[in-house]
Each structure stands twice: as C-alpha cells, then as structure tokens.
Design a protein around this motif. Structure first.
Motif, PDB file in Angstrom:
ATOM      1  N   GLY A 228       0.803  -1.226   0.000  1.00 34.37           N
ATOM      2  CA  GLY A 228       0.000   0.000   0.000  1.00 34.37           C
ATOM      3  C   GLY A 228       0.834   1.273   0.000  1.00 34.37           C
ATOM      4  O   GLY A 228       0.388   2.322   0.466  1.00 34.37           O
ATOM      5  N   ILE A 229       2.061   1.176  -0.525  1.00 36.48           N
ATOM      6  CA  ILE A 229       2.900   2.379  -0.638  1.00 36.48           C
ATOM      7  C   ILE A 229       2.482   3.156  -1.885  1.00 36.48           C
ATOM      8  O   ILE A 229       2.350   4.366  -1.873  1.00 36.48           O
ATOM      9  CB  ILE A 229       4.399   2.006  -0.661  1.00 36.48           C
ATOM     10  N   THR A 230       2.274   2.416  -3.000  1.00 33.29           N
ATOM     11  CA  THR A 230       1.643   3.041  -4.172  1.00 33.29           C
ATOM     12  C   THR A 230       0.149   2.827  -3.994  1.00 33.29           C
ATOM     13  O   THR A 230      -0.299   1.705  -3.807  1.00 33.29           O
ATOM     14  CB  THR A 230       2.092   2.368  -5.485  1.00 33.29           C
ATOM     15  N   GLN A 231      -0.609   3.898  -4.052  1.00 37.28           N
ATOM     16  CA  GLN A 231      -2.029   3.802  -3.700  1.00 37.28           C
ATOM     17  C   GLN A 231      -2.987   3.992  -4.863  1.00 37.28           C
ATOM     18  O   GLN A 231      -4.159   3.646  -4.775  1.00 37.28           O
ATOM     19  CB  GLN A 231      -2.339   4.801  -2.591  1.00 37.28           C
ATOM     20  N   GLU A 232      -2.456   4.501  -6.000  1.00 38.12           N
ATOM     21  CA  GLU A 232      -3.368   4.785  -7.112  1.00 38.12           C
ATOM     22  C   GLU A 232      -3.615   3.551  -7.991  1.00 38.12           C
ATOM     23  O   GLU A 232      -4.543   3.512  -8.777  1.00 38.12           O
ATOM     24  CB  GLU A 232      -2.834   5.955  -7.966  1.00 38.12           C
ATOM     25  N   PHE A 233      -2.782   2.504  -7.826  1.00 40.13           N
ATOM     26  CA  PHE A 233      -2.873   1.311  -8.671  1.00 40.13           C
ATOM     27  C   PHE A 233      -3.739   0.264  -7.986  1.00 40.13           C
ATOM     28  O   PHE A 233      -3.368  -0.272  -6.957  1.00 40.13           O
ATOM     29  CB  PHE A 233      -1.441   0.783  -8.908  1.00 40.13           C
ATOM     30  N   LYS A 234      -4.931  -0.015  -8.556  1.00 36.49           N
ATOM     31  CA  LYS A 234      -5.850  -0.945  -7.880  1.00 36.49           C
ATOM     32  C   LYS A 234      -6.462  -1.959  -8.840  1.00 36.49           C
ATOM     33  O   LYS A 234      -7.687  -2.016  -8.992  1.00 36.49           O
ATOM     34  CB  LYS A 234      -6.977  -0.154  -7.201  1.00 36.49           C
ATOM     35  N   PRO A 235      -5.639  -2.773  -9.504  1.00 40.84           N
ATOM     36  CA  PRO A 235      -6.214  -3.784 -10.397  1.00 40.84           C
ATOM     37  C   PRO A 235      -6.889  -4.891  -9.592  1.00 40.84           C
ATOM     38  O   PRO A 235      -6.615  -5.054  -8.405  1.00 40.84           O
ATOM     39  CB  PRO A 235      -4.992  -4.324 -11.138  1.00 40.84           C
TER      40      PRO A 235
END
Length: 271
Positions: A228-235
């Motif tokens: 959850g460090i990168t939060q915009e990527f939600k495949p």
C-alpha cells in the motif's frame, strides 16, 4: 525478525522441486537493500529486481526508460540484502531484443556486477536467439509471457492478453518453446485463468502468475502495491496486505509537527 538457524538458499533446482511436490512459490519485487532484507527474512522464495523500478522508484509512466546500469545498481542493492531468496533480474528494454550478442553482453554484465542468480526476459519465439545464447553461457533464464509491459506501445493498453484464440495459441506455443530452450520458469501476466492453468499443467517447469488466476505454481506482485505504498494502482488481481502509505504519511506529518512545535528533539534526545 526471526533468524533462520540454517539458511537454505533457494535455487532453480529447489524451485523445480517445489513445483513437483505442489508447494506454491512466493515471489515479490525488490529494488533496494532494506526492503530486500525484510522480504528475505519473511521467507519470500524469489525476489525479482523488476524493471517496474522505472515506475515505482523513478516515477516513469512505463518500464521502457530504465537503463542496464540502473538495473545493475538496483540488483546490487537487493543482493546485498538477501541471504536465502533466489534473486532474478529483469533485462531492461533494448538490452536484449534483436541482437543475441548484445543480449549476452547485457546478461553477463548483470550477473558479474550484481551477483544475482538469474535473469528474466519478456517474449517468446521473437527472442529465441537471445535466450539460447544466454543459457549457453550458463545463466538461468526465466521467461515472461502474456502482458509484457516492455511491449506496451505495441499493445496500446494494459488490458488482459490472450483472450483471442490466435494469441492464446501463440502463448501456449511460446511457453512450450521457453521450456524446450531451457528456461527454469515462466511468468504469465494478466491472461485468462483457464489458459494460465493449461500452461501450468502442460509445463514441467514452474509457472508463476500475476493476474493469471489461482492455478499457478506461484504468484508474483509488486511489493509497493502489496504494502500500500503506491495507492493509485488498484487492479483486480492485487491484494493489499498493508496500508503503509497511510502509516508513513501519518508518521511524517507527526514528525513535521513536532519539529515545528519544538517537541522534537527534547533535551534527552541530544548529547
């Protein structure tokens, strides 16, 4: 972090044995020493020094801009933090396609300069000569089929691959070819679960999936996504196991506040 009494190194031989006995293979990306230590200490079987470093570490839109020198730097960092896991490194875009001599030069540089254990290359029949040449030098190669991010401009989209019969057939043939050439494993990215299962059952080498369903011999995800460090990527295929981005934000906000209000440092925190 628990210290393993006996550190048994993960090798290509062991990964093969894991497939044979039905033990799933855990694989995550790593790009630096501190993170590698944590992932290795937690028992991850394979650490992939992914060209996804171009996205998560350098902020690029695609994986294409990262250079061979930069990949070697990341690989060196990861190897220094690893005691048990198998460390595989992506050969970056342009360092192996089209010229098998250049491919071999790139491969030898990564292995000599980083101390990694193997390489990952994207593609099937198109890069057959490069794979053959690298394997002939005694360097383990992991294949990568399905959505191959280095070819993103050819695809034009990051949607699921191999839904059409012709592309599915080519993927099956490419997977078989990679095994025949001598690859020790294959990654399948973002393809229908039914097709992925077919590949895993047909091949004797481990097949590791990302967005390829539950019937793989192992799974790989990008560590910054998992944590959850990168939060915009939600495949759909991503499961977040922590929300470290939020936690880090809170910690830094508190630090800034404490500095501004003179709450940090106290007399006791000085010499």
């Amino acid at each position: 972090m628990s210290q393993h009494k006996e550190v048994k190194l993960v090798t290509t031989h062991q990964l093969q044995a894991m497939k044979q006995r039905g033990e799933k293979i855990s694989m995550l990306t790593a790009y630096d020493c501190s993170m590698a230590r944590i992932l290795d200490g937690a028992g991850t079987d394979v650490l992939l020094v992914g060209d996804s470093a171009a996205n998560v570490m350098a902020g690029h839109e695609t994986t294409l801009p990262i250079t061979l020198d930069q990949m070697i730097y990341h690989a060196q960092s990861v190897v220094r933090g690893t005691r048990r896991a198998f460390v595989a490194v992506d050969l970056p875009f342009g360092s192996y396609q089209g010229n098998s001599s250049e491919a071999l030069r790139s491969a030898v540089r990564v292995m000599k300069e980083s101390g990694a254990h193997g390489l990952k290359l994207e593609g099937g029949a198109e890069i057959k000569d490069s794979i053959t040449r690298i394997l002939a030098a005694g360097i383990p190669v992991m294949g990568h089929l399905g959505l191959t991010p280095q070819s993103i401009y050819k695809f034009g989209t990051y949607t699921v691959r191999a839904k059409e019969a012709a592309e599915a057939q080519k993927l099956l043939e490419d997977a078989q070819l990679l095994q025949e050439l001598g690859c020790f494993a294959v990654v399948l990215e973002k393809i229908p679960a039914v097709l992925a299962r077919q590949v895993a059952e047909q091949l004797t080498i481990p097949v590791i999936g990302i967005g390829a369903g539950p019937h793989m011999d192992g799974q790989v995800l990008v560590v910054h996504d998992v944590l959850g460090i990168t939060q915009e990527f939600k495949p759909r295929f991503l499961r977040r196991y922590a929300e470290l981005g939020d936690l880090m934000h809170q910690a830094v906000t508190q630090y800034v506040s404490d500095v501004k209000s003179r709450a940090f440092p106290t007399e006791a925190e000085g010499y």
